[in-house]
Scaffold this motif. Structure first.
Motif, short mmCIF file in Angstrom:
data_model
loop_
_atom_site.label_atom_id
_atom_site.label_comp_id
_atom_site.label_asym_id
_atom_site.label_seq_id
_atom_site.Cartn_x
_atom_site.Cartn_y
_atom_site.Cartn_z
N VAL A 225 3.64 27.27 6.92
CA VAL A 225 3.74 28.71 7.15
C VAL A 225 5.21 29.06 7.21
O VAL A 225 5.94 28.60 8.10
N GLY A 226 5.67 29.85 6.25
CA GLY A 226 7.07 30.26 6.21
C GLY A 226 7.17 31.76 6.32
O GLY A 226 6.42 32.50 5.68
N ALA A 227 8.11 32.23 7.14
CA ALA A 227 8.32 33.67 7.32
C ALA A 227 9.63 34.07 6.68
O ALA A 227 10.62 33.35 6.76
N SER A 228 9.64 35.21 6.02
CA SER A 228 10.86 35.82 5.49
C SER A 228 11.57 34.87 4.52
O SER A 228 10.98 34.46 3.54
N TYR A 229 12.82 34.49 4.78
CA TYR A 229 13.47 33.51 3.90
C TYR A 229 12.62 32.25 3.76
O TYR A 229 12.62 31.58 2.72
N GLY A 230 11.87 31.92 4.81
CA GLY A 230 10.98 30.76 4.74
C GLY A 230 9.96 30.85 3.63
O GLY A 230 9.43 29.84 3.17
N THR A 231 9.69 32.09 3.14
CA THR A 231 8.78 32.22 2.00
C THR A 231 9.43 31.72 0.73
O THR A 231 8.76 31.14 -0.13
N PHE A 232 10.72 31.95 0.59
CA PHE A 232 11.41 31.42 -0.60
C PHE A 232 11.49 29.91 -0.54
O PHE A 232 11.31 29.22 -1.56
N LEU A 233 11.71 29.37 0.66
CA LEU A 233 11.73 27.92 0.82
C LEU A 233 10.37 27.34 0.44
O LEU A 233 10.28 26.33 -0.29
N GLY A 234 9.29 27.98 0.89
CA GLY A 234 7.96 27.49 0.55
C GLY A 234 7.63 27.64 -0.92
O GLY A 234 7.03 26.75 -1.53
N THR A 245 1.29 20.59 -3.07
CA THR A 245 1.20 21.83 -2.31
C THR A 245 -0.20 21.99 -1.74
O THR A 245 -1.18 22.01 -2.49
N GLY A 246 -0.28 22.09 -0.42
CA GLY A 246 -1.56 22.29 0.25
C GLY A 246 -1.79 23.75 0.57
O GLY A 246 -1.78 24.61 -0.31
N ARG A 247 -1.97 24.07 1.84
CA ARG A 247 -2.23 25.44 2.28
C ARG A 247 -0.89 26.08 2.67
O ARG A 247 -0.33 25.78 3.72
N LEU A 248 -0.42 26.96 1.83
CA LEU A 248 0.88 27.63 2.04
C LEU A 248 0.65 29.11 2.36
O LEU A 248 -0.06 29.80 1.63
N VAL A 249 1.28 29.56 3.45
CA VAL A 249 1.29 30.97 3.83
C VAL A 249 2.74 31.44 3.77
O VAL A 249 3.62 30.88 4.44
#
Length: 513
Positions: A225-234, A245-249
């Motif tokens: 689960v990545g938020a904000s910039y963490g979405t780009f990392l994910g 890649t498993g369950r990515l939010v």
């Protein structure tokens, strides 16, 4: 104000915890053919990388009840995996049960520069829904260059104090020169104090580190689960390792296809949208310090207030006065969470009455400034990653002046400041290694992309774009205010994400809450 592509999310109330950032970045260094985007997940690690994937973590108590800590090694330079290493901080809270353990769930609060370990221990490891914590080991890795993972350092506390007070809406050439000199000093300080790691803190390298973490944790696939910039990392992870890649939010999504100038301009418009929501609410409140007439009137009053502070800062009870830059940062901080709006009304009223301390405290929280005058490395890591991931939005003052009108059109309140803030990477000592590009991640399992309609830091259209780019993207929309949506009070959002994490059932693309 130092907003340079900072995309922040609150995990706890503003009064009690520093902001966790997210920044607009994309791209990364080139990769070998065997690990090229879209193919790395289908191949075993190279012989040179095998020792990293096979390492055993030495878990130990780390002073926080129910959490363990360890140190993981990764190559400093993935092009030279047999060379120097970098040490990365890892923490976890084991699954509490009942129910079958589903593996590890990595979390990242954003940034770049936000401490994932700090976020896990302060919030995610105890605040995520109990059914999720029951069946997952909650895990965090501080990305390279961040917090406990060989942090980038740039300026001393007193130097940062001066830096954060520099006028970011210069009125003449002399003030513009002063701002450029501040950016140059910041960049020089980073090179002097952190020259070894500075070329190796890209998002691509951090995503590769996450794959090593996945392996040493014993997971076949990455759940995240990545938020904000963490979405780009994910999303970068999914691009590099689609089969792992498993369950990515991805909550509060970035758009990796946009260049820095467009990202900054879009974010400028996002904060304008958030301010209008705040203003519309404020004028209905008895304690609104921006009048009770209209959003337009509130906008004019705030601009006038900033102009007065530019000319005559107000005292704060400290050595630092509250000028326009710090006041703007304090206001921006409250745009991330509508729960902070009452605090902002109080702080603005106090500043108008000559007491800048409450608004200064909000700015200090944004910058992660401690009471002793020291700063976390948040701002340093943020610049280091952003400037490595994307070519600079602007390289000269003249370029900023030419673009200023479009930024001011996007936000009459914040536009000029955001335009000048985008100049910071123009003086960076390390050339960028990344470039904007869409991320498709063919072959990845369903990826849930969450967008909030009035998100200030990651505009909703970014979530629409990323979900459209990803071959398996599922867009989940939250019609609301604030930055990010999961765990912020929407039962609809939380139920959809919890069902996905626990049962593997992704929400239907286009679901709205």
């Amino acid at each position: 104000m130092d907003t340079r592509r900072l995309l922040r999310t609150y995990a706890l109330p503003l009064a009690t915890v520093g902001l966790l950032v997210s920044g607009c970045t994309t791209g990364g260094p080139s990769v070998s053919e065997s690990e090229a985007p879209g193919t790395a997940g289908r191949s075993a690690p190279s012989a040179a990388l095998a020792p990293y994937y096979g390492q055993k973590l030495d878990w130990r108590e780390c002073g926080v009840p129910n959490f363990e800590c360890a140190t993981m090694k990764a190559p400093l330079d993935y092009a030279k995996p047999e060379g120097e290493t970098i040490k990365l901080a890892v923490s976890r809270a084991k699954a509490t049960g009942p129910g079958k353990r589903l593996g590890s769930l990595l979390v990242n609060p954003g940034g770049p520069g936000g401490s994932a370990v700090g976020y896990l221990q302060a919030y995610a490891g105890i605040g995520y829904p109990a059914p999720v914590r029951a069946r997952y080991d909650m895990v965090a890795v501080d990305p390279r260059g961040v917090a406990r993972s060989e942090p980038v350092q740039c300026l001393s506390g007193p130097e940062m104090d001066r830096y954060t007070q520099v006028d970011q809406t210069p009125d003449d050439a002399a003030e513009a020169d002063t701002l450029e000199q501040a950016y140059e000093k910041f960049a020089t300080g980073c090179e002097k104090r952190s020259g070894k790691v500075l070329p190796h803190v890209s998002t691509t390298e951090a995503a590769r580190d996450m794959d090593i973490a996945r392996a040493v944790l014993g997971d076949e696939k990455l759940n995240y689960v990545g938020a904000s910039y963490g979405t780009f990392l994910g999303a970068t992870y999914a691009e590099l390792f689609p089969d792992r890649t498993g369950r990515l939010v991805l909550d509060g999504a970035m758009d990796p296809a946009l260049p820095a100038r467009e990202l900054n301009r879009d974010q400028t418009a996002g904060f304008e949208t958030a301010f209008k929501s705040f203003a519309a609410d404020c004028v209905k409140q008895a304690d609104c310090p921006l009048g009770k007439k209209s959003v337009a009137d509130a906008t004019t009053r705030l601009k006038d207030f900033f102009a007065k502070l530019d000319a005559s800062p107000v005292p704060t009870g400290q050595d630092r006065e509250l000028g326009e830059s710090l006041a703007t940062t304090g206001v921006i901080a409250a745009m991330y969470d509508d729960g902070a709006w009452p605090q902002l009304r109080t702080a603005l009223a106090a500043a108008q009455d000559g007491d800048g301390a409450p608004l200064l405290a909000m700015a200090d929280s944004y910058y992660e400034r401690e009471a002793d005058g020291s700063y976390a490395n948040l701002m340093f890591a943020n610049a280091a990653v952003n400037c490595l991931d994307l070519p600079a939005a602007f390289k000269t003052s003249d370029a900023v002046r030419a673009a200023a009108p479009e930024f001011e059109k996007a936000s009459p309140v914040f536009g000029r400041g955001f335009a000048w803030a985008a100049l910071n990477c123009g003086h960076w000592p390390v050339p960028p290694t990344g470039k904007p590009h869409p991320i498709e991640a063919k072959g990845a399992a369903p990826i849930v992309v969450v967008g909030t309609t009035r998100d200030p830091a990651t505009p909703y259209k970014w979530a629409e774009s990323l979900a459209g780019q990803l071959s398996s993207g599922r867009l989940l929309t939250y019609d609301g205010d604030g930055h990010t949506a999961y765990g912020r009070g929407s039962d609809c959002v939380d139920t959809a994400i919890n069902t996905y994490l626990l049962e593997g059932e992704a929400p239907k693309d286009g679901t709205r809450c």
